[in-house]
Design a protein around this motif. Sequence first.
Motif, mmCIF file in Angstrom:
data_model
loop_
_atom_site.group_PDB
_atom_site.id
_atom_site.type_symbol
_atom_site.label_atom_id
_atom_site.label_comp_id
_atom_site.label_asym_id
_atom_site.label_seq_id
_atom_site.Cartn_x
_atom_site.Cartn_y
_atom_site.Cartn_z
ATOM 1 N N UNK A 31 0.810 -1.221 0.000
ATOM 2 C CA UNK A 31 0.000 0.000 0.000
ATOM 3 C C UNK A 31 0.843 1.270 0.000
ATOM 4 N N UNK A 32 2.161 1.162 0.043
ATOM 5 C CA UNK A 32 2.978 2.382 0.022
ATOM 6 C C UNK A 32 2.793 3.076 -1.320
ATOM 7 N N UNK A 33 2.779 4.397 -1.297
ATOM 8 C CA UNK A 33 2.507 5.111 -2.544
ATOM 9 C C UNK A 33 3.538 6.182 -2.877
ATOM 10 N N UNK A 70 -5.185 -4.117 -2.960
ATOM 11 C CA UNK A 70 -3.915 -3.388 -3.048
ATOM 12 C C UNK A 70 -3.267 -3.573 -4.414
ATOM 13 N N UNK A 71 -3.360 -4.786 -4.954
ATOM 14 C CA UNK A 71 -2.789 -5.046 -6.276
ATOM 15 C C UNK A 71 -3.502 -4.219 -7.350
ATOM 16 N N UNK A 72 -4.821 -4.201 -7.311
ATOM 17 C CA UNK A 72 -5.594 -3.424 -8.293
ATOM 18 C C UNK A 72 -5.293 -1.932 -8.159
ATOM 19 N N UNK A 73 -5.158 -1.459 -6.931
ATOM 20 C CA UNK A 73 -4.815 -0.046 -6.711
ATOM 21 C C UNK A 73 -3.426 0.263 -7.261
ATOM 22 N N UNK A 74 -2.514 -0.681 -7.122
ATOM 23 C CA UNK A 74 -1.168 -0.492 -7.660
ATOM 24 C C UNK A 74 -1.175 -0.342 -9.170
ATOM 25 N N UNK A 75 -2.025 -1.092 -9.841
ATOM 26 C CA UNK A 75 -2.114 -0.977 -11.298
ATOM 27 C C UNK A 75 -2.581 0.407 -11.723
ATOM 28 N N UNK A 76 -3.432 1.020 -10.918
ATOM 29 C CA UNK A 76 -3.964 2.350 -11.260
ATOM 30 C C UNK A 76 -2.918 3.457 -11.116
ATOM 31 N N UNK A 84 4.321 -4.508 -13.726
ATOM 32 C CA UNK A 84 4.903 -5.794 -14.117
ATOM 33 C C UNK A 84 4.919 -6.785 -12.955
ATOM 34 N N UNK A 85 5.316 -6.342 -11.783
ATOM 35 C CA UNK A 85 5.339 -7.234 -10.622
ATOM 36 C C UNK A 85 3.914 -7.578 -10.169
ATOM 37 N N UNK A 86 2.996 -6.642 -10.343
ATOM 38 C CA UNK A 86 1.600 -6.920 -10.015
ATOM 39 C C UNK A 86 1.039 -7.975 -10.955
ATOM 40 N N UNK A 87 1.442 -7.939 -12.216
ATOM 41 C CA UNK A 87 1.020 -8.982 -13.143
ATOM 42 C C UNK A 87 1.525 -10.342 -12.660
ATOM 43 N N UNK A 88 2.722 -10.373 -12.072
ATOM 44 C CA UNK A 88 3.234 -11.610 -11.485
ATOM 45 C C UNK A 88 2.340 -12.089 -10.355
ATOM 46 N N UNK A 109 -8.684 -6.163 -13.169
ATOM 47 C CA UNK A 109 -7.287 -6.226 -13.601
ATOM 48 C C UNK A 109 -7.105 -6.552 -15.076
ATOM 49 N N UNK A 110 -8.127 -7.086 -15.708
ATOM 50 C CA UNK A 110 -7.989 -7.470 -17.114
ATOM 51 C C UNK A 110 -7.697 -6.284 -18.047
ATOM 52 N N UNK A 111 -8.378 -5.142 -17.923
ATOM 53 C CA UNK A 111 -8.059 -4.025 -18.823
ATOM 54 C C UNK A 111 -6.591 -3.569 -18.756
ATOM 55 N N UNK A 112 -5.988 -3.399 -17.561
ATOM 56 C CA UNK A 112 -4.572 -3.022 -17.555
ATOM 57 C C UNK A 112 -3.656 -4.113 -18.131
ATOM 58 N N UNK A 113 -4.014 -5.365 -17.922
ATOM 59 C CA UNK A 113 -3.212 -6.456 -18.488
ATOM 60 C C UNK A 113 -3.267 -6.396 -20.010
ATOM 61 N N UNK A 114 -4.463 -6.251 -20.564
ATOM 62 C CA UNK A 114 -4.610 -6.178 -22.022
ATOM 63 C C UNK A 114 -3.911 -4.943 -22.587
ATOM 64 N N UNK A 115 -4.014 -3.820 -21.886
ATOM 65 C CA UNK A 115 -3.343 -2.596 -22.341
ATOM 66 C C UNK A 115 -1.835 -2.795 -22.370
#
Length: 153
Positions: A31-33, A70-76, A84-88, A109-115
Amino acid sequence: SALSSLVACGARAVDSEQLTAVIRALAELMTVSTEAHLSLRARATECVGVCALSLGAQAFAPLMPEACTAAAAGLRLGHSELSEYTFGFIGHVAALYQDQLDAGFVHTVLPPILASCRADEIVERGAGGAEEDDEGDDAASEEDSEEDRGRRG
């Protein structure tokens, strides 16, 4: 990454209670930003996924909502290393839960992965032309055209 490998090997040597404590500690880092700490967040995110695999679906289930949020927030955040690490992490969680993976999480998470896949494809297609100098452009274009015709014909 080496850290994920270490976590995966070490996770087999600890009991589920200890592994849960490690996941909880890593989840705080997810959650660190601050810009200076996003690299740490990235690695912590993937490590949580590796730990989840070792812990198992049933034992990780109570920790999953917080980790996935937290993972979804990281993608944003739009930070490429973190993504890349979130995709892992997503890959590990998807392997763990397979067809039981929460549809809402997948939808998020699918839209950021596809993008990212589209961006990677654009970079790969454009990489050859961007590195050539102006003098070789015509020759390279002719070679590319002949190569393309060979694949189609």
